[in-house]
Write a protein that holds these residues in place. Structure first.
Motif, PDB file in Angstrom:
ATOM      1  N   TYR A  59      -4.883  77.884  21.417  1.00  0.00           N
ATOM      2  CA  TYR A  59      -5.051  79.302  21.084  1.00  0.00           C
ATOM      3  C   TYR A  59      -5.257  80.140  22.343  1.00  0.00           C
ATOM      4  CZ  TYR A  59      -5.105  78.721  16.020  1.00  0.00           C
ATOM      5  OH  TYR A  59      -4.728  78.495  14.721  1.00  0.00           O
TER       6      TYR A  59
ATOM      7  N   VAL B 259      -9.973  75.406  18.965  1.00  0.00           N
ATOM      8  CA  VAL B 259      -9.834  75.968  17.623  1.00  0.00           C
ATOM      9  C   VAL B 259     -11.145  76.581  17.149  1.00  0.00           C
ATOM     10  CG1 VAL B 259      -9.477  75.387  15.182  1.00  0.00           C
ATOM     11  CG2 VAL B 259      -7.920  74.483  16.926  1.00  0.00           C
TER      12      VAL B 259
ATOM     13  N   ASP C 293      -6.052  75.178  10.711  1.00  0.00           N
ATOM     14  CA  ASP C 293      -6.242  74.287  11.856  1.00  0.00           C
ATOM     15  C   ASP C 293      -7.681  73.785  11.915  1.00  0.00           C
ATOM     16  OD1 ASP C 293      -3.606  74.475  12.710  1.00  0.00           O
ATOM     17  OD2 ASP C 293      -3.996  76.249  13.948  1.00  0.00           O
TER      18      ASP C 293
END
Length: 331
Positions: free
Chosen positions: A14, A47, A70
């Motif tokens: 991310y 995450v 996720d």
């Protein structure tokens, strides 16, 4: 689904996704005096740092919803992730039927996870549509007939939406496959208790059904426990049902020494004594004999328990003897 996934070939962190540049990740705060630091993978840390950020900002977006997927994949038992996902589903007006399909996949991968079953229940309540629940729980129980969460969900769906019609047939098939399946016996009691009711006819039918199963395997605790439960609804009690007492005596006469049979006969003796049956002393003597047999040979692992129960009957013997002596003196 676990804290792994660093080997994912197509995975992009991310922190490296341009569409997440506007979010500042929030690292986990484990306090100043950490005793043991959990060694999370880099993917897990990435995450959940972003998950904490969107949660902190109360962001309601499609990207946040995707992020929860996720997060679930890495830890499907995280209550906060599932609760936030439900908040997002409501806020975004997401198609709940597609969510049901998603949850089914998670359940298949993590069938003993309370949080995912709870999420499923909430979705069904929102939709007021239980049409898939019996099949889903059946499949889960085919994999593990004693999956507590699947049974709990099945019972909830059946009771909430009145899905009793073929449940006895389903349960009977499970008991036929494995007569020791305590969960299936429990489900049978649930169906009778909540739907069919304990009329005298139903009580006698269930007694006959259970005795047939005991004949098949006499050392089966599940069936003996079910028989006890059924007899709670028989106004004649444990000691007053001639069919049951005759069945037990026949087994004993034929040299059956299952600890569950002996314990059941002790219960019969105990109840007869409490009813002040004319054969009280005979019942007490027999109960003492059976308790000693269980403690010394047939159920030695619980010998302390049976010795304790034995003392109760010995006390009755002593009290009764003292009473007889007092009566003779009075004469």
């Amino acid at each position: 689904m676990s804290d792994s996934g660093d080997s994912d070939v197509a995975w992009t962190y991310y922190k490296d996704r341009p569409e997440w540049n506007d979010v500042t990740p929030v690292p986990e705060d484990e306090g100043p005096n950490q005793v043991v630091v959990i060694a999370h993978s880099e993917k897990f840390v990435d995450v959940y740092d972003y998950f904490r950020a969107v949660l902190q900002n109360n962001e309601r977006s499609e990207r946040a919803l995707h992020l929860t997927k996720d997060a679930v994949e890495l830890n499907p038992a995280n209550y906060t992730v599932w609760q936030y996902r439900r908040d997002l589903l409501k806020a975004l007006g997401t198609d709940l039927r597609s969510e049901l399909d998603y949850v089914e996949v998670v359940i298949k991968n993590s069938p003993k996870n309370y949080q995912v079953w709870h999420h499923r229940r909430v979705l069904v309540e929102w939709l007021q549509d239980p049409t898939q629940e019996l099949e889903l729980t059946r499949d889960a129980l085919m994999q593990d007939p004693k999956n507590y969460h699947a049974w709990q969900h099945r019972q909830w769906a059946i009771k909430a939406f009145g899905l009793y019609d073929r449940e006895l047939e389903f349960v009977d098939n499970l008991i036929t496959e494995d007569v020791r399946n305590n969960s299936a016996w429990n489900q049978r009691y649930f169906v009778i208790n909540n739907h069919h009711g304990w009329s005298d006819l139903n009580v006698q039918r269930e007694i006959c059904y259970t005795l047939e199963k005991i004949k098949f395997i006499k050392n089966n605790e599940s069936a003996w426990n079910y028989l006890r439960g059924v007899l709670l609804h028989d106004k004649r009690g444990v000691s007053g049902n001639a069919v049951v007492t005759s069945f037990c005596e026949e087994l004993y006469k034929n040299k059956c020494r299952s600890p569950y049979l002996l314990a059941f006969i002790i219960d019969i003796c105990d109840e007869a004594i409490k009813k002040e049956d004319s054969n009280c002393m005979h019942n007490a003597n027999r109960a003492v004999e059976l308790c000693q047999a269980l403690a010394g040979k047939y159920d030695k692992i619980r010998s302390k328990y049976w010795n304790y129960i034995c003392e109760k009957f010995k006390k009755f013997q002593q009290d009764d003897n003292n009473k007889d002596t007092a009566d003779k003196i009075d004469e």
